[in-house]
Design an enzyme around this catalytic site. Sequence first.
Site, PDB file in Angstrom:
ATOM      1  CB  CYS A  77     -10.046 -26.845  11.994  1.00  0.00           C
ATOM      2  SG  CYS A  77     -11.179 -25.299  12.193  1.00  0.00           S
ATOM      3  CB  CYS A 129      -7.256 -24.745   9.230  1.00  0.00           C
ATOM      4  SG  CYS A 129      -7.525 -23.893  10.823  1.00  0.00           S
ATOM      5  CG  ASP A 181      -2.250   0.404   0.723  1.00  0.00           C
ATOM      6  OD1 ASP A 181      -1.792   1.595  -0.116  1.00  0.00           O
ATOM      7  OD2 ASP A 181      -2.918   1.064   1.968  1.00  0.00           O
ATOM      8  CB  SER A 182       0.678   4.088  -1.546  1.00  0.00           C
ATOM      9  OG  SER A 182      -0.628   4.881  -0.853  1.00  0.00           O
ATOM     10  CG  PHE A 229      -6.366   3.921   4.882  1.00  0.00           C
ATOM     11  CD1 PHE A 229      -7.329   3.907   4.456  1.00  0.00           C
ATOM     12  CD2 PHE A 229      -6.045   3.316   5.980  1.00  0.00           C
ATOM     13  CE1 PHE A 229      -8.107   3.659   5.098  1.00  0.00           C
ATOM     14  CE2 PHE A 229      -6.518   2.738   7.006  1.00  0.00           C
ATOM     15  CZ  PHE A 229      -8.025   3.379   6.564  1.00  0.00           C
ATOM     16  CG  HIS A 247     -10.323 -20.915  11.987  1.00  0.00           C
ATOM     17  ND1 HIS A 247     -11.166 -21.984  11.449  1.00  0.00           N
ATOM     18  CD2 HIS A 247     -11.302 -19.959  11.778  1.00  0.00           C
ATOM     19  CE1 HIS A 247     -12.268 -22.240  10.990  1.00  0.00           C
ATOM     20  NE2 HIS A 247     -12.775 -20.872  11.104  1.00  0.00           N
ATOM     21  CG  ASP A 288      -6.614  -5.339   1.932  1.00  0.00           C
ATOM     22  OD1 ASP A 288      -6.638  -4.400   0.683  1.00  0.00           O
ATOM     23  OD2 ASP A 288      -5.938  -4.464   2.407  1.00  0.00           O
ATOM     24  CB  CYS A 345     -11.906 -25.801   9.029  1.00  0.00           C
ATOM     25  SG  CYS A 345     -10.707 -25.109   8.899  1.00  0.00           S
TER      26      CYS A 345
END
Lengths: 381, 381
Positions: A306, A303, A90-91, A94, A332, A263, A301
Amino acid sequence: MFELIKTDASTKARLGRITTAHGVVDTPVYMPVGTQGSVKAIDPRELREMGAQIILGNTYHLNIRPGLDIIRAAGGLHRFINWPAPILTDSGGFQVFSLAKIRKIKQHGVEFRSHLDGSALFLGPKEAMEIQRTLGSDIAMAFDECPPHDAPAKDQRLAVERTMRWARECREQPRASGQLVFGIVQGGSNAALREECAKTIVALELDGYAIGGVSVGEPEPEMMKALELTEPFLPVDRARYAMGLGTPAQMVELVARGMDMFDCVLPTRVARNGTAFTRKGAIGVKGGSYKADFRPIEDGCGCFACQHFTRAYLRHLLNVDEILGLRMLSVHNSHLFLKVMADVRAALAAGTFAEFRREFVASYVPSRKVLSAREAAALER
Amino acid sequence: MFELIKTDASTKARLGRITTAHGVVDTPVYMPVGTQGSVKAIDPRELREMGAQIILGNTYHLNIRPGLDIIRAAGGLHRFINWPAPILTDSGGFQVFSLAKIRKIKQHGVEFRSHLDGSALFLGPKEAMEIQRTLGSDIAMAFDECPPHDAPAKDQRLAVERTMRWARECREQPRASGQLVFGIVQGGSNAALREECAKTIVALELDGYAIGGVSVGEPEPEMMKALELTEPFLPVDRARYAMGLGTPAQMVELVARGMDMFDCVLPTRVARNGTAFTRKGAIGVKGGSYKADFRPIEDGCGCFACQHFTRAYLRHLLNVDEILGLRMLSVHNSHLFLKVMADVRAALAAGTFAEFRREFVASYVPSRKVLSAREAAALER
């Protein structure tokens, strides 16, 4: 660099592929956020295991700490953080407008004081591109002005003007080898501003386009409106990035509105408060109802959390402040965001996205905040 | 359950093996500490990768949170925390005497108030063994009284009397299937008390013997003395456990004094302050001298942190409070403690322990606190 593989028959959803200097990114894609050079609490092996193809870094933060000299000496951000796959930076626009308290907007950027130690800094299109060139990210973002969602019309107008001017300046800066540059469209929920900004930015023929000025505190209907007002002016042959968004159900809805990249810090941020995302909505794992619940966070799941731990154990870890608890919820949640996007891509490839979307959104219970915003918007109609 | 494989020719060091209900533990061994059911910041896969064979759990803490009902419902501690290998549980004696502020010592245990919510609790030999039976640990520790190192002689005397009486009561309690029970010797640095306590505890013919009343704030020379006063009275055919100790160099020295088992919270505790252990002593990774140091924490180290990250990156993570920083230092430090013990075992097997010890201790720079305690003790002689 962006290849449009397939467009959904009944929605604006797109299946695509972005080729970067450090590898290919399949879209639609969720990008885990590594603001300060680390996706919070997660290591690169875990990121690979959960299927992350690209992560974010942040110009503003990395420029302050550790500073460019160190990242340059390390051989760039990929090597510094040991992430050899694609990175989008990102620049800093923000952050300059949200974190830095004292600032003065000038022709070619913003004078501000570091949120950390108050030191005087300047960030504009030239500086942001120079920093991103040194970081060596695969995708650099143009430097924009991102006002709050409730900024007066005059401020939105000024932000759009600066964003357009600065995007042009960004385009002229030198880039790292193979670095792509994306433009950002601002304009709040003002149709004319969104159109003007989008057309001007698109005319610069950048490598991709982001919709900014969302995820700045606006209710969901306003966010959706801002996206819908902008999307028609974006070319089909470039990736579209919805900045800072969203929940799993919001991402699916945004894919249906033609967005390719997302994102969001929610997966790791809410993990630290003990909140886990599931395909049926978010749950508070600290709750007493899970104290003897020996199922995984989400049945089926795949992951690491899990596959290894129960809700009862994770609840215990969170309640006694053991880091493994927030680690596993971060794993997760991030995995879920990535897996939902993988499922979206599979549905697009199979031509079943419309059904996938309907079923996913129907079974996902949004937060009370999102629900009440939707109700308020419905009443206004 | 304890097999003495080999005794070193020139020191009291022993190579051995403990067979437990959940597997074999090679000694000398370092046992990572998982007080509340998690080795702080480290997951079970990482523990296996760094060669951990056995970890600790704590009776006092686990009894308060999550509570026995939940661990019983989970099918015991191994299943609750997903660690299928050996677990040793401390009896809670140390915590009752160090954490609980208000307490009343009775014939059969201690009335105290939870350090957490002030609720009234009682822990004695019967309760501690019952909790450890429910936890299902492979090695349960007898319930002892552990006074501070500077306790008056009268208190040390009383603590030894209670420790001996309570050990006898512990011996009579029911155990989990295959559970071993270790006795604990107290007595501070008083030779007569250590001898009396050791002889009485050893007469109970327990499965192993621990030396307690160390790692309670005493300077290093006093700690070594307490160990040396006790060791001659321990049988060669049982494992000897030096509780709460020590630094890498101290562990090597304690092996030379006939100790087989060690536990220590330092690896994960100091990691959270940015301190890394190396074979040359501890280093503060946050220090400015590492800001552009792109070497691993320790050259040649095989841990996940050293295989993936540089000092410069870890320093950055620690300075910006990214959890990955303390995670990786916890991994490195715990790995080092385990690897030093693996090296000790290899040296014992090869008959080169004396050289290993000399070289290791010579190149390990102790902390200033340890050094000044050694100097003070040398002056007293």
